[in-house]
Design an enzyme around this catalytic site. Structure first.
Site, short mmCIF file in Angstrom:
data_model
loop_
_atom_site.label_atom_id
_atom_site.label_comp_id
_atom_site.label_asym_id
_atom_site.label_seq_id
_atom_site.Cartn_x
_atom_site.Cartn_y
_atom_site.Cartn_z
N LYS A 1 0.86 -1.18 0.00
CA LYS A 1 0.00 0.00 0.00
C LYS A 1 0.90 1.23 0.00
O LYS A 1 1.98 1.22 0.62
CB LYS A 1 -0.87 -0.05 1.26
CG LYS A 1 -1.92 1.05 1.37
CD LYS A 1 -2.77 0.83 2.63
CE LYS A 1 -3.86 1.86 2.80
NZ LYS A 1 -4.70 1.62 4.00
N SER B 1 -9.70 1.51 3.18
CA SER B 1 -8.91 2.36 2.32
C SER B 1 -7.86 1.61 1.50
O SER B 1 -7.32 2.15 0.55
CB SER B 1 -8.19 3.41 3.18
OG SER B 1 -7.30 2.77 4.08
N SER C 1 -9.67 -1.06 7.25
CA SER C 1 -9.15 -0.87 5.89
C SER C 1 -8.41 -2.05 5.27
O SER C 1 -8.07 -1.99 4.10
CB SER C 1 -8.23 0.34 5.85
OG SER C 1 -9.02 1.49 5.81
N1 GLN Z 1 -12.92 3.53 6.75
C1 GLN Z 1 -12.40 3.93 8.02
C2 GLN Z 1 -12.08 5.40 8.00
O1 GLN Z 1 -12.39 6.01 7.05
C3 GLN Z 1 -11.20 3.11 8.34
C4 GLN Z 1 -10.00 3.55 7.60
C5 GLN Z 1 -8.81 2.68 7.88
O2 GLN Z 1 -8.91 1.61 8.45
N2 GLN Z 1 -7.67 3.19 7.49
O3 GLN Z 1 -11.53 5.94 8.89
#
Ligand code: GLN
Length: 515
Positions: free
Chosen positions: A105, A180, A204
């Protein structure tokens, strides 16, 4: 073997190939798992260079459509693959991940390779050092294919918040890959990498793994070093693997887990060999089924698959019982205060002075303002504002402190349940992947993480595994465990893999390849 027998084997092999071809199956290296490829590499049936070429070819064939990557490191990958081949030729003893192509990532620092966090503010940032996870994987002979797309600074659940471009779900191009870490999940699902790493602050890794039909694991907080991971919310962030199956997940976890003195929150714990948990046996295991995770908002077909998994595990000898975690209803609110508060502090360093974008201006304050206003996307700005507000004097006690108290209650709910149960089973997300644009309201987007967020607040491990499809879109099952007990999750996941045929949904990209 007698000549006649050898001829029979040969005839049989030809017949198999013919049948496979007629059925439309092509025998592809990119369809194999890391442990299968490792056998081929070790027996010198293929070279890492050949395998890496195969993957680069696959990336060229499908990437126009999927857009899982932000950077492809073609030359570096080939150079690295040749180095590994040479070592193997010289008889050096190499581990199971040596020569296997993978992706990271784009929020993990890679020396000499751009690391943008999918943000315009870091569009040109080339780190002078490697994140510990990258260093560890390189040490095991991993071949980096490139850096994967994501929601900007890991804020989001669909990869639509990337500052550069969205990524498509390989199972259905109308659907988001989740987020994400959507790029990492899509890369593994579309066979553009054997495995990938993502980061999970509130879901994420697990949610995109569920949406793309691959395995994704968020380890216990502190078990994988965060050194060199661009910080979003430091008390919640963890790095973990995306893989095609549980065996690969155990192998990658073996490679990245362990104490790191460069990360002050890294736990000084000796990690077990995670492959030792792949036993295909759940007899006597006590699995809790938390009632708060299935209900209003859960797609009935997702609930049905979840139920089917419970029944399968019972049939295989596990004891499944309904349990309750009464404070779960506060998790989402607590998370969006704690995560934004930490983000507002972590993101203060992007000011045009130290790295990345600088928008020239009359004076330094104007430069800060213009750089931040042009460099950050909408969602990132929203979070910085929310977090700054929650931490400001007068609101700190009312919001931030209260959220921390709720976090403690949530952690205690899990502690209590784990006195009696070995792990918990829930859906990973209430629905399968949604369409692009479907969650344009930020609150609707936040709600998609309701099943994953409590786990980060408690610091415990959880994995998502594929379990069936609804209208071509994969369903994810979530297994939640005790601190440092990733092993039990792998054990249950592996047993389900061995005893059902629902755990490897394959996207059909033939049309894309021809076009
Ligand atoms: N979707 C969650 C957020 O927007 C988690 C994001 C993540 O785990 N990086 O914060």
């Amino acid at each position: 073997m007698l000549l006649k027998q050898r001829m029979d084997v040969l005839k049989y092999q030809r017949l198999c190939k013919k049948v496979l071809r007629e059925e439309g199956y092509a025998l592809k290296l990119t369809n194999l798992t890391a442990h299968e490829l490792s056998d081929l590499l070790q027996n010198k049936e293929i070279s890492s260079e050949e395998l890496t070429q195969e993957y680069l070819g696959r990336i060229s064939a499908v990437e126009d459509k999927i857009q899982a990557y932000l950077t492809v490191t073609k030359d570096l990958a080939l150079e690295r693959a040749r180095e590994i081949d040479k070592k193997r030729q010289q008889g050096e003893k190499l581990g199971p991940l040596a020569g296997i192509p993978m992706a990271l990532k784009d929020n993990m620092c890679t020396e000499g390779v751009k690391t943008t966090c999918a943000s315009k503010i870091l569009y040109n940032f080339v780190p002078p050092y490697n994140a510990t996870v990258a260093e560890k994987l390189y040490g095991k002979g991993a071949v980096l294919l490139g850096k994967c797309n994501m929601d900007e600074f890991a804020m989001g659940s669909s990869t639509e918040n990337s500052g550069f471009h969205p990524t498509k779900n390989p199972h259905d191009f109308k659907a988001v890959p989740g987020g994400s870490s959507g790029g990492s999940a899509a890369a593994v699902a579309a066979e553009e990498a054997v495995y990938a790493l993502g980061s999970d602050t509130g879901g994420s890794i697990r949610q995109p793994a569920a949406f793309c039909g691959v395995v994704g694991l968020k380890p216990t907080y502190g078990s994988v070093s965060r050194y060199g991971l661009v910080a979003f919310a430091s008390s919640l962030d963890q790095i973990g693997p995306f893989t095609k199956d549980m065996t690969d997940c155990a192998l990658v976890l073996n490679a990245i887990t362990g104490h790191d003195e460069k990360d002050s929150t890294s736990a000084p714990v000796e990690a077990p060999d995670f492959t030792s948990f792949l036993t295909n046996d759940v007899k006597g295991l006590k699995i809790g089924i938390p009632k708060e995770f299935v209900g209003e908002g859960t797609d009935p077909e997702v609930a049905q698959y979840h139920k089917q998994a419970v029944e399968k595990l019972e049939e295989l000898g596990a004891i499944c019982e309904e349990v309750s975690l009464p404070h779960m209803k506060y998790a989402l609110s607590a998370y969006y205060i704690i995560a934004t508060a930490e983000a507002s502090s972590n993101l203060a360093r992007y000011d045009g002075v130290r790295y990345g974008l600088r928008v020239e201006a009359e004076d330094v304050v104007d430069m800060f303002n213009k750089t931040r206003s042009q460099g950050f996307g909408e969602e990132v700005k929203r979070r910085i504002m929310l977090g700054t507000y929650a931490l400001s004097s007068g609101y700190y006690d009312a919001y931030y402190l209260k959220a921390l108290k709720a976090r403690t209650l949530i952690k205690q709910d899990f502690d209590k349940i784990f006195e009696k149960y070995d792990c918990l089973l829930t859906p990973t997300a209430p629905t399968t992947a949604f369409d692009f644009g479907e969650k344009s309201d930020p609150l609707a987007m936040y709600l998609t993480d309701v099943c994953t967020i409590p786990v980060n607040l408690a610091g415990i491990p959880a994995l998502s595994m594929p379990f069936g499809c609804i209208k071509g879109r994969p369903v994810g099952l979530q297994l939640i465990g005790k601190v440092f007990d990733e092993g039990t999750l792998l054990r249950v996941g592996y047993t389900l893999e061995q005893n059902t045929d629902l755990t490897r949904p394959q996207p059909d990209l033939k049309g894309v390849m021809q076009g």
